[in-house]
Design an enzyme around this catalytic site. Structure first.
Site, PDB file in Angstrom:
ATOM      1  N   GLU A 269       2.195  -9.511  13.070  1.00  0.00           N
ATOM      2  CA  GLU A 269       2.514 -10.760  12.392  1.00  0.00           C
ATOM      3  C   GLU A 269       1.377 -11.763  12.546  1.00  0.00           C
ATOM      4  O   GLU A 269       0.994 -12.447  11.589  1.00  0.00           O
ATOM      5  CB  GLU A 269       3.821 -11.352  12.953  1.00  0.00           C
ATOM      6  CG  GLU A 269       5.074 -10.611  12.530  1.00  0.00           C
ATOM      7  CD  GLU A 269       5.252 -10.601  11.024  1.00  0.00           C
ATOM      8  OE1 GLU A 269       5.062 -11.647  10.367  1.00  0.00           O
ATOM      9  OE2 GLU A 269       5.576  -9.527  10.485  1.00  0.00           O
TER      10      GLU A 269
ATOM     11  N   HIS B 167       0.543 -13.756   2.958  1.00  0.00           N
ATOM     12  CA  HIS B 167       0.904 -13.107   4.228  1.00  0.00           C
ATOM     13  C   HIS B 167       1.433 -11.700   3.975  1.00  0.00           C
ATOM     14  O   HIS B 167       1.049 -10.743   4.673  1.00  0.00           O
ATOM     15  CB  HIS B 167       1.952 -13.956   4.945  1.00  0.00           C
ATOM     16  CG  HIS B 167       2.568 -13.302   6.139  1.00  0.00           C
ATOM     17  ND1 HIS B 167       2.138 -13.531   7.438  1.00  0.00           N
ATOM     18  CD2 HIS B 167       3.597 -12.412   6.240  1.00  0.00           C
ATOM     19  CE1 HIS B 167       2.873 -12.815   8.277  1.00  0.00           C
ATOM     20  NE2 HIS B 167       3.761 -12.126   7.571  1.00  0.00           N
ATOM     21  N   GLU B 168       2.305 -11.544   2.992  1.00  0.00           N
ATOM     22  CA  GLU B 168       2.860 -10.226   2.696  1.00  0.00           C
ATOM     23  C   GLU B 168       1.796  -9.284   2.133  1.00  0.00           C
ATOM     24  O   GLU B 168       1.801  -8.082   2.422  1.00  0.00           O
ATOM     25  CB  GLU B 168       4.039 -10.357   1.730  1.00  0.00           C
ATOM     26  CG  GLU B 168       5.185 -11.218   2.239  1.00  0.00           C
ATOM     27  CD  GLU B 168       5.702 -10.792   3.602  1.00  0.00           C
ATOM     28  OE1 GLU B 168       5.562  -9.608   3.964  1.00  0.00           O
ATOM     29  OE2 GLU B 168       6.249 -11.646   4.326  1.00  0.00           O
TER      30      GLU B 168
ATOM     31  N   HIS C 271      -0.015  -7.798   5.029  1.00  0.00           N
ATOM     32  CA  HIS C 271       0.697  -6.655   5.607  1.00  0.00           C
ATOM     33  C   HIS C 271       0.405  -5.381   4.816  1.00  0.00           C
ATOM     34  O   HIS C 271       0.200  -4.304   5.398  1.00  0.00           O
ATOM     35  CB  HIS C 271       2.208  -6.903   5.603  1.00  0.00           C
ATOM     36  CG  HIS C 271       2.706  -7.679   6.773  1.00  0.00           C
ATOM     37  ND1 HIS C 271       2.411  -7.344   8.083  1.00  0.00           N
ATOM     38  CD2 HIS C 271       3.504  -8.783   6.842  1.00  0.00           C
ATOM     39  CE1 HIS C 271       3.003  -8.196   8.909  1.00  0.00           C
ATOM     40  NE2 HIS C 271       3.668  -9.078   8.180  1.00  0.00           N
TER      41      HIS C 271
END
Length: 298
Positions: free
Chosen positions: A203, A130-131, A134
């Site tokens: 997100e 997930h990071e 980003h």
């Protein structure tokens, strides 16, 4: 859809800025405020990664000090065709994580001690993915741009307090004291709401792409549920002292309800998990050659 929504919200932010500038100081006043705000945010953009890592007491770890975790991050990043980010560890019992950096070549992923203690290696891999999403999406750049607009709008609203807006040909200030006060309150509020909406949109997109990077949406779905449950019971003292950084974390580190409220920086976790469960039927295999190594975490 995430990119479309973000584009619409950015257009709203731009229109809001131009409208406030026209009401207060005309074109010249708007340009001056934008230049000043852009200069402030440009400085923040180049230094924000160091500042936020220091703010949360993060220390850098590498292949020698955290071999299993470092190998996981490297495997996921290389599988996604990305530069391997620097890796940081935050000494707090609350499970959480965030990414920072101005671009994929100058990025960092920070995870907490609580994340490594309470989550399985598969769940940690989902969080790291997930990071990485980003970072690949350049969300830190996007949020810096929105911060520039929000800062400029706040500055223009402050100008209104001192100058009361532009005068008409008769020398009158059409906004009046009531209009000026309303502008001071409502303009920054509206900008903040749009900024939060963009953050929530990013997100969802990071969840989607992160699930693709790790190849197993349920790893991330399981991690989100576990992190939220523990974060509501475990304090993150540094985050509480620096609430402006809360939007960076994968789950809000502050003790607030996690619904899709107007002022929420994060989407409803149940909605995020539902979207990942829907993806689980489409993404069935982890990247070839990748499997999260089991601890002990360092």
């Amino acid at each position: 859809m995430g990119y479309v929504r973000t584009g619409i919200l950015m257009a709203v932010m731009t229109a809001l800025f131009l409208g406030v500038g026209a009401l207060i100081g005309g074109q010249d006043g708007a340009v001056i405020a934008l230049v000043v705000a852009a200069g402030m945010n440009l400085f923040t953009y180049w230094n924000s990664d160091k500042a936020v890592l220091s703010m949360h007491g993060a220390r850098e770890v590498d292949a020698r000090s955290a071999p299993d975790l470092h190998a996981m991050v490297r495997g996921l990043a290389e599988g996604a065709g990305m530069p391997v980010p620097k890796l940081y560890l935050i000494e707090t019992d609350q499970p959480n994580a965030f990414a920072t950096g101005r671009n994929p070549q100058n990025a960092a992923v920070a995870v907490t001690r609580g994340l490594l203690r309470n989550l399985t290696p598969e769940e940690v891999a989902g969080v790291v993915a997930h990071e990485l999403a980003h970072i690949r999406n350049r969300d830190t750049l996007l949020m810096t741009v929105t911060a520039t607009f929000a800062g400029a709008i706040s500055m223009l609203a402050n100008f209104a307090f001192f100058f009361g807006g532009s005068s008409n040909e008769e020398g009158e200030r059409p906004m009046g004291i009531v209009g000026t006060l309303a502008l001071m309150i409502l303009a920054p509020l509206a900008a903040g709401l749009v900024q939060m909406a963009i953050s929530r949109s990013r997100e969802y997109e990071a969840d989607r792409i992160g699930a693709e990077i790790c190849g197993r949406p349920m790893w991330l779905a399981s991690a989100l549920g576990k992190i939220e449950g523990l974060a509501q019971r475990i304090d993150n003292v540094r985050a509480e002292r620096n609430p402006a950084s809360a939007h960076m974390f994968i789950i809000n580190p502050l003790h607030v309800l996690g619904h899709d409220r107007l002022f929420a920086t994060h989407p409803n976790t149940a909605n995020r998990i539902a979207a990942l469960r829907a993806m689980a039927g489409e993404v069935r295999q982890a990247p070839a050659g990748f499997a999260p190594r089991r601890g002990p975490w360092s």
